[in-house]
Design a protein around this motif. Structure first.
Motif, PDB file in Angstrom:
ATOM      1  N   THR A  95       0.837  -1.191   0.000  1.00 16.64           N
ATOM      2  CA  THR A  95       0.000   0.000   0.000  1.00 16.64           C
ATOM      3  C   THR A  95       0.878   1.249   0.000  1.00 16.64           C
ATOM      4  N   VAL A 128      -1.466  -1.259  -4.237  1.00 18.52           N
ATOM      5  CA  VAL A 128      -2.569  -0.320  -4.013  1.00 18.52           C
ATOM      6  C   VAL A 128      -2.042   1.095  -4.233  1.00 18.52           C
ATOM      7  N   GLN A 132      -5.345   5.635  -1.975  1.00 10.77           N
ATOM      8  CA  GLN A 132      -6.532   4.802  -2.098  1.00 10.77           C
ATOM      9  C   GLN A 132      -7.041   4.362  -0.732  1.00 10.77           C
ATOM     10  N   SER A 133      -6.095   4.054   0.170  1.00  6.92           N
ATOM     11  CA  SER A 133      -6.483   3.577   1.489  1.00  6.92           C
ATOM     12  C   SER A 133      -5.261   3.578   2.387  1.00  6.92           C
ATOM     13  N   TYR A 138      -7.380  -1.030   4.274  1.00  7.58           N
ATOM     14  CA  TYR A 138      -7.431  -1.877   3.083  1.00  7.58           C
ATOM     15  C   TYR A 138      -7.381  -3.353   3.469  1.00  7.58           C
ATOM     16  N   MET A 142     -10.325  -5.885   2.520  1.00  7.34           N
ATOM     17  CA  MET A 142     -10.075  -6.772   1.385  1.00  7.34           C
ATOM     18  C   MET A 142      -9.337  -8.076   1.704  1.00  7.34           C
ATOM     19  N   SER A 399     -10.258   5.248   3.734  1.00  7.88           N
ATOM     20  CA  SER A 399     -10.179   4.613   2.417  1.00  7.88           C
ATOM     21  C   SER A 399     -11.086   5.358   1.453  1.00  7.88           C
ATOM     22  N   THR A 400     -10.830   5.158   0.170  1.00  9.07           N
ATOM     23  CA  THR A 400     -11.690   5.786  -0.841  1.00  9.07           C
ATOM     24  C   THR A 400     -13.118   5.230  -0.800  1.00  9.07           C
ATOM     25  N   ASP A 505     -16.551  -1.120  -3.963  1.00  8.27           N
ATOM     26  CA  ASP A 505     -15.146  -1.393  -4.249  1.00  8.27           C
ATOM     27  C   ASP A 505     -14.682  -0.826  -5.591  1.00  8.27           C
ATOM     28  N   TYR A 508     -11.350   0.843  -5.974  1.00  8.75           N
ATOM     29  CA  TYR A 508     -10.167  -0.015  -5.973  1.00  8.75           C
ATOM     30  C   TYR A 508      -9.888  -0.645  -7.337  1.00  8.75           C
ATOM     31  N   LYS A 509     -10.545  -0.173  -8.372  1.00  5.16           N
ATOM     32  CA  LYS A 509     -10.362  -0.803  -9.680  1.00  5.16           C
ATOM     33  C   LYS A 509      -8.949  -0.591 -10.233  1.00  5.16           C
ATOM     34  N   VAL A 511      -6.288  -0.979  -8.403  1.00  2.44           N
ATOM     35  CA  VAL A 511      -5.359  -1.847  -7.675  1.00  2.44           C
ATOM     36  C   VAL A 511      -4.824  -2.922  -8.621  1.00  2.44           C
TER      37      VAL A 511
END
Length: 768
Positions: A95, A128, A132-133, A138, A142, A399-400, A505, A508-509, A511
């Motif tokens: 991350t 990540v 984003q987080s 995260y 996840m 996080s986002t 989510d 997180y696309k 990632v």
């Protein structure tokens, strides 16, 4: 509120507590053996499912996944690469939440992010992108799973509320997992944390955490143990409350944590689209623990932890009743931790009209930036505007997906119209790289730590600020009152909100998930600041240690050993970062260590036959130790290096740089009364630094620039000798015999120390 009992305690049906001394009178415990009952704890069950050892007293663990952030993953991957890494054998999540302010240090931080992404592609990892987080949110969203174990190179690797045991360690321990080796330790004690009662409105997770830390830190009640949260009080806490308490268990110095799971945990996994990760976890019908912490949640009050440690906690009520006295005490204690004698912490100047006023407020990170905390702050602020005086409220959703939900439910708009500043996911306010307050200011923060310089001040340059820890609810109440310290329970109509949370989510696309798809042809991209580790040599027959720092504080934090914030810019450049070692606690250390390092580098040339004489300085030092010695022969058998003496070093962060920087500067040993955490001692061993302990009286005998000579150290270590005889060479030319101890050195640790580092150990294993 909180009671401790250090005798064994039996738990029946997760409800009834029976002290070991009362066992004989309990019918429900009849016929249950200690071994069976100990195996019934949740921790024991999880360890058993991850243990590759046949000896139940000594664990050799394999984890389900690994995680690092951009303050640690470069060093971890570089170490693994130097040790023979071919691919990531289990999911390794990288991350980018610590050094995502890429303006700090020019392009250096984003160079590291590119290195991280190319590493994920080459070795098969998960990357990540920045902002984003934060790392732990995260992993909660996840990767956590009931009954699983996660190892992270961050001390706050804690997912116990989700039924997942997290352990934070230095990069060396993670490297072992990357090379298909195990995490080794004695089977730890397990402490029951029995929750009962219901929190009053206005009391948040940080209040419970600070009350707990205050009770157990100084006495080491849970040090290097597992905290197991049980009892009827658990069910009344939301998941964000549980996660918020759980992540702060790091500050108790426990090894890990785990909670019973229930319908709320099941719902959490369903919301986060991973229902398969839920399973019921609870102790067996009868479970035996090594101690008990009982918390009556109904009696917990709003708390404030004053500089410079979370343990320095008071109820806001008692603080307001004794403000002047408590602040005077805090200022005096804090002065011992301020390296610049020209500066002093002045908190009493914040008293105005009998009230205590703060200058800044932060709700952020893995402890503060969760949805429930932010919603509570939103409700407390209502339609009111923040003061236009010098005061700011900064909020960092963790996080986002949380930020996205805030955009959907209107809370983002409400808070910005209040005057709060919303920012992207970032750990900066927790470690000194974001929102540094003005000189002389104090910031209240729902983050994890308030150690010296964690707010980013620079005492060496005359700038000093400080942080007090509080819960988001009381932070919002204080903001509502223009910075006047206010407990949320003082507000007449506040009721804890219960807004349903939905998880999206889609953010997180971006990632990158390359697990199981390593590409050996992929090229690692190195920025100019990413360098290899310098040469490390095996432990010599004898060692000569220069005492380069003597720290007499009760506890020395990792941040004092290697400051976070500005120093972190160079975390991928070992030599440049090493210049910051102890810079804010003992600025003379680096110069002293470099002097003996220069002689060690000359010694290595002599040892290799590349130099056939010795300099005047090296000859003089050898003759100082032994006037009859041949300098050339002495140099071939004796390693030169520095030693740091500290009473109890290593509290706080898992960052290995606290140790690796000592190694880069030629560090060969630490001498301590005790180590604050297991992870700091592990870091010492993995970097080939001898972890000596000594009687407290040794502290009074050591002074900077004196020397300690240990003859036969390699043989003693190899044979498992625990009592090490050493000779102290004083400034006045006299000598004194010292006894140092090498306790609990495990077989693999011995080999790492003999090889001079974990990197050397793996190289030698590969070449053998």
């Amino acid at each position: 509120m909180i009671t401790l009992n250090n005798e064994k305690v039996w738990l029946y049906n997760n409800q009834e507590i029976v002290l070991d001394s009362e066992k004989a009178g309990s019918a429900v415990l009849s016929g249950i053996t200690e071994d069976v009952a100990k195996a019934n704890t949740m921790a024991a069950k999880i360890f058993a499912s991850h243990n590759e050892s046949t000896d139940n007293n000594y664990l050799r663990l394999k984890f389900d996944s690994l995680t690092s952030h951009d303050l640690t993953y470069v060093g971890a991957i570089q170490t693994a690469k130097a040790s023979g890494l071919e691919k990531f054998p289990i999911p390794y999540i990288l991350t980018n939440c610590h050094n995502s302010l890429c303006a700090v240090g020019g392009t250096l931080n984003d160079d590291d992010h590119i290195f991280g992404l190319t590493s994920a592609k080459k070795y098969g990892g998960i990357f990540v992108p920045a902002n984003q987080s934060v790392i732990h949110q995260y992993m909660r969203e996840m990767w956590a799973g009931c009954g699983k174990m996660i190892l992270g190179t961050d001390s706050h690797t804690r997912y116990g509320a989700l039924g997942c045991m997290g352990i934070g360690e230095g990069a060396g321990e993670l490297v072992k997992q990357l090379l298909n080796n195990t995490y080794d330790m004695k089977n730890p004690e397990v402490i029951a944390v029995y929750l009962d009662g219901k929190l009053q409105d206005g009391v948040g997770p940080q209040d419970v955490s600070l009350a707990l830390i205050r009770e157990v830190f100084d006495n080491g009640f849970v040090k290097n143990k597992v905290m197991e949260f049980v009892g009827p009080g658990v069910k009344g806490l939301s998941m964000d409350f549980r996660n918020g308490i759980d992540v702060m268990t790091t500050e108790t110095t426990c090894l890990s944590s785990v909670w019973t799971t229930d319908e709320k945990v099941k719902e959490y996994y369903e919301i986060h689209k991973r229902p398969e990760e839920f399973k019921e976890l609870k102790p067996g019908k009868v479970a035996l623990y090594d101690g008990l912490i009982k918390i009556d949640l109904s009696k917990v009050e709003c708390m404030i932890a004053l500089p410079f440690h979370p343990k320095n906690a008071y109820t806001i009520k008692e603080f307001k009743a004794n403000t002047e006295e408590i602040l005077e005490k805090t200022e005096k204690a804090a002065q011992k931790q301020i390296s610049n004698p020209k500066l002093s912490l002045d908190l009493r100047s914040k008293i105005k009209g009998g009230e205590f006023y703060v200058d800044q407020a932060e709700i952020a990170g893995c402890a503060g930036g969760m949805y429930d905390n932010i919603q509570a702050a939103r409700d407390i602020l209502g339609d009111n505007n923040l003061t236009d005086e010098y005061f700011s409220l900064n909020i960092y959703p963790a996080s986002t997906p949380i930020f996205s939900k805030m955009l959907d439910d209107g809370s983002a708009k409400d808070l910005t119209q209040n005057g709060a500043i919303l920012k992207t996911a970032f750990c900066g306010p927790c470690f000194g790289a974001g929102d540094v307050p003005a000189h002389g200011s104090i910031s209240i923060r729902h983050t994890t730590r308030n150690f010296p310089n964690r707010e980013g001040s620079k005492p060496s340059e005359g700038q000093l600020t400080s942080v007090a820890l509080m819960d988001a609810r009381s932070i919002a109440a204080t903001a509502l009152n223009g910075g006047k310290l206010t407990a949320a329970t003082e507000l007449p109509n506040f009721v804890e909100p219960n807004r349903p949370y939905t998880f999206d989510d889609v953010p997180y696309k971006r990632v990158y998930d390359g697990f199981g798809k390593p590409d050996q042809n992929a090229e690692l991209k190195f920025g100019p600041n990413i360098t290899e580790w310098p040469e490390m040599v095996e432990l010599k027959d004898d060692i000569l240690l220069k005492v380069s720092s003597v720290i007499k504080d009760d506890v020395t934090t990792t941040d004092e050993l290697i400051p976070s914030g500005d120093a972190a810019t160079y975390r991928s450049n070992p030599k440049r970062m090493s210049d910051y070692t102890l810079s804010r606690r003992d600025p003379e250390y680096v110069g002293s260590a470099k002097e003996i390092l220069a002689l060690e580098e000359e010694r290595r040339l002599v040892d290799k036959g590349e130099k056939t004489d010795t300099s005047e300085e090296l000859t003089k030092l050898v003759k100082y130790i032994d006037k009859n010695a041949n300098p050339i022969e002495f140099a071939k058998t004796t390693g030169f290096g520095s030693v740091v003496y500290a009473v109890k070093p290593g509290d706080g962060s898992a960052r290995e740089q606290a140790v690796s920087c000592q190694k880069v500067l030629g560090g060969l040993a630490n001498i301590t009364v005790e180590f604050a955490t297991k992870r700091y001692r592990s870091n010492l061993v993995n970097w080939g630094i001898l972890p000596f302990t000594a009687d407290p009286s040794v502290m009074d005998k050591l002074s900077r620039e004196e020397y300690i000579y240990i003859k036969g150290i390699r043989e003693s270590l190899a044979k498992g000798v625990k009592i090490i005889d050493a000779t102290l060479y004083r400034h006045d030319g006299t000598t004194e015999q010292l006894q140092l101890f090498l306790n609990d050195i495990e077989p693999e640790e011995k080999e790492v120390l003999l090889n001079g580092s974990l990197i050397n150990f793996y190289k030698n294993v590969a070449n053998s």
